[in-house]
Motif scaffolding. Sequence first.
Motif, PDB file in Angstrom:
ATOM      1  N   THR A  36       0.790  -1.113   0.116  1.00 55.13           N
ATOM      2  CA  THR A  36      -0.190  -0.031  -0.124  1.00 55.13           C
ATOM      3  C   THR A  36       0.873   1.086   0.049  1.00 55.13           C
ATOM      4  O   THR A  36       0.584   2.146  -0.709  1.00 55.13           O
ATOM      5  N   LEU A  37       1.856   1.221   0.767  1.00 52.91           N
ATOM      6  CA  LEU A  37       2.904   2.585   0.695  1.00 52.91           C
ATOM      7  C   LEU A  37       3.991   2.261   0.079  1.00 52.91           C
ATOM      8  O   LEU A  37       4.671   1.379   0.277  1.00 52.91           O
ATOM      9  N   ASP A  38       4.427   3.441  -0.484  1.00 52.64           N
ATOM     10  CA  ASP A  38       5.620   3.168  -1.520  1.00 52.64           C
ATOM     11  C   ASP A  38       5.994   4.715  -1.563  1.00 52.64           C
ATOM     12  O   ASP A  38       5.716   5.233  -2.448  1.00 52.64           O
ATOM     13  N   GLY A  39       6.867   5.161  -0.598  1.00 53.45           N
ATOM     14  CA  GLY A  39       7.414   6.406  -0.730  1.00 53.45           C
ATOM     15  C   GLY A  39       6.724   7.480   0.485  1.00 53.45           C
ATOM     16  O   GLY A  39       6.383   6.960   1.552  1.00 53.45           O
ATOM     17  N   LYS A  41     -12.560   0.974   0.897  1.00 49.26           N
ATOM     18  CA  LYS A  41     -13.606   0.090   0.776  1.00 49.26           C
ATOM     19  C   LYS A  41     -13.618  -1.288   1.603  1.00 49.26           C
ATOM     20  O   LYS A  41     -14.509  -1.914   1.889  1.00 49.26           O
ATOM     21  N   GLY A  42     -12.410  -1.576   1.779  1.00 44.71           N
ATOM     22  CA  GLY A  42     -11.891  -2.887   2.810  1.00 44.71           C
ATOM     23  C   GLY A  42     -11.776  -2.524   4.264  1.00 44.71           C
ATOM     24  O   GLY A  42     -11.250  -3.223   4.850  1.00 44.71           O
ATOM     25  N   ASP A  43     -12.208  -1.210   4.498  1.00 50.24           N
ATOM     26  CA  ASP A  43     -12.089  -0.746   5.900  1.00 50.24           C
ATOM     27  C   ASP A  43     -10.759  -0.245   6.280  1.00 50.24           C
ATOM     28  O   ASP A  43     -10.229   0.362   5.129  1.00 50.24           O
ATOM     29  N   ALA A  44     -10.392  -0.318   7.350  1.00 50.13           N
ATOM     30  CA  ALA A  44      -9.312   0.488   7.837  1.00 50.13           C
ATOM     31  C   ALA A  44      -7.796   0.266   7.021  1.00 50.13           C
ATOM     32  O   ALA A  44      -7.877  -1.049   6.780  1.00 50.13           O
ATOM     33  N   LEU A  45      -6.902   0.982   6.875  1.00 50.30           N
ATOM     34  CA  LEU A  45      -5.777   0.561   6.510  1.00 50.30           C
ATOM     35  C   LEU A  45      -4.708   0.433   7.927  1.00 50.30           C
ATOM     36  O   LEU A  45      -4.730   1.402   8.667  1.00 50.30           O
ATOM     37  N   ILE A  46      -4.200  -0.816   8.082  1.00 50.86           N
ATOM     38  CA  ILE A  46      -3.590  -0.912   9.203  1.00 50.86           C
ATOM     39  C   ILE A  46      -2.233  -1.583   8.876  1.00 50.86           C
ATOM     40  O   ILE A  46      -1.633  -2.438   8.194  1.00 50.86           O
ATOM     41  N   PHE A  47      -1.052  -0.587   9.473  1.00 55.74           N
ATOM     42  CA  PHE A  47       0.240  -0.822   9.456  1.00 55.74           C
ATOM     43  C   PHE A  47       1.009  -1.393  10.504  1.00 55.74           C
ATOM     44  O   PHE A  47       0.533  -0.757  11.644  1.00 55.74           O
ATOM     45  N   MET A  77      -0.322   1.267  13.293  1.00 57.03           N
ATOM     46  CA  MET A  77      -0.914   2.685  13.028  1.00 57.03           C
ATOM     47  C   MET A  77      -2.096   2.194  12.073  1.00 57.03           C
ATOM     48  O   MET A  77      -2.206   1.333  11.158  1.00 57.03           O
ATOM     49  N   GLY A  78      -3.125   2.715  12.408  1.00 56.91           N
ATOM     50  CA  GLY A  78      -4.591   2.758  11.605  1.00 56.91           C
ATOM     51  C   GLY A  78      -5.102   3.957  11.039  1.00 56.91           C
ATOM     52  O   GLY A  78      -4.658   4.946  11.627  1.00 56.91           O
ATOM     53  N   ILE A  79      -5.390   3.792   9.884  1.00 55.84           N
ATOM     54  CA  ILE A  79      -5.926   4.914   8.939  1.00 55.84           C
ATOM     55  C   ILE A  79      -7.229   4.498   8.553  1.00 55.84           C
ATOM     56  O   ILE A  79      -7.327   3.553   7.963  1.00 55.84           O
ATOM     57  N   TRP A  80      -8.269   5.566   8.772  1.00 59.93           N
ATOM     58  CA  TRP A  80      -9.622   5.188   8.601  1.00 59.93           C
ATOM     59  C   TRP A  80     -10.588   6.183   8.237  1.00 59.93           C
ATOM     60  O   TRP A  80     -10.501   7.343   8.791  1.00 59.93           O
TER      61      TRP A  80
END
Length: 292
Positions: free
Chosen positions: A187-190, A201-207, A236-239
Amino acid sequence: MLHTLQNDILKITVADHGAELKSITGVSDGAEYLHDGNPQYWKYTAPVLFPFVGKVVNNKYRAEGKEYELPQHGFARTSEFKCIREAKDEVAFCLQWSEETLKVYPYRFRLDIAYILRENRVEVMWTVRNLDDKTMYFSIGAHPALKCPIVEGENFDDCYLKFDVAEKSSRILLTIDGTLSHDKVPTLDGKELNLSYELFKGDALIFENLKSEEISICSRKSSKSITIRAMHFPYMGIWTPAKGGAPLLCIEPWLGHADYNDFTGDFSEKEGINKIPVGESFDAGYSFIIHE
């Protein structure tokens, strides 16, 4: 009851209920940086997650030889805290164990939450104390809903996240019932992540184990931004709500996470769990930095 702190740059309000930050506004122009809690989108503004972050499988968990039941994110966010300190630049609250909390969480604890106003920063400090005669296990996390976009008339997809360190990380996918799967997606690149409702759409981004200490909501069209500074947080969650259209984005530093969907162990064995020996305490915190 609401408590207000103000300096030459920022004004904040905090409620006794949940010891929840309710507003961050710029003094010069009255710009709001926090979601207003409109239940059409999400009824909270910046809840504290304790003694859980996320969900446990079937809302049930096993600890100290017994089974307990608790909803997602625990009970602190719906509890009445006591204001224990109020000054020009600081307000602090506490929540302590009760016979009611012991029915759902088998530890005698005290949770102190303080908000400190320093120039263009709001510092949030947590202290968890073990008042029991046994080792205490817990998770704690933040769930601040930041206004996104910040400037009226802009769109969500005019905004992007800026990381202070270039990241290359995959998100941990959630299952349909809100627990974690063992699947990950790059998901993250940079240093930047463009925002869109489709991304959630798939709920929170969790890293896990991001290198950045600062994550900012920025705009392609204006200069206002808000930064979450969080050091030593392994998750870290982003939502934003999956239905889309909500003018908010949560940047969530966590010390702990939801159960994996196949977790069957004792609460003390959970990945990312924190523990406090008898008579000791645990300190953590994070900050909001406002750039007007």
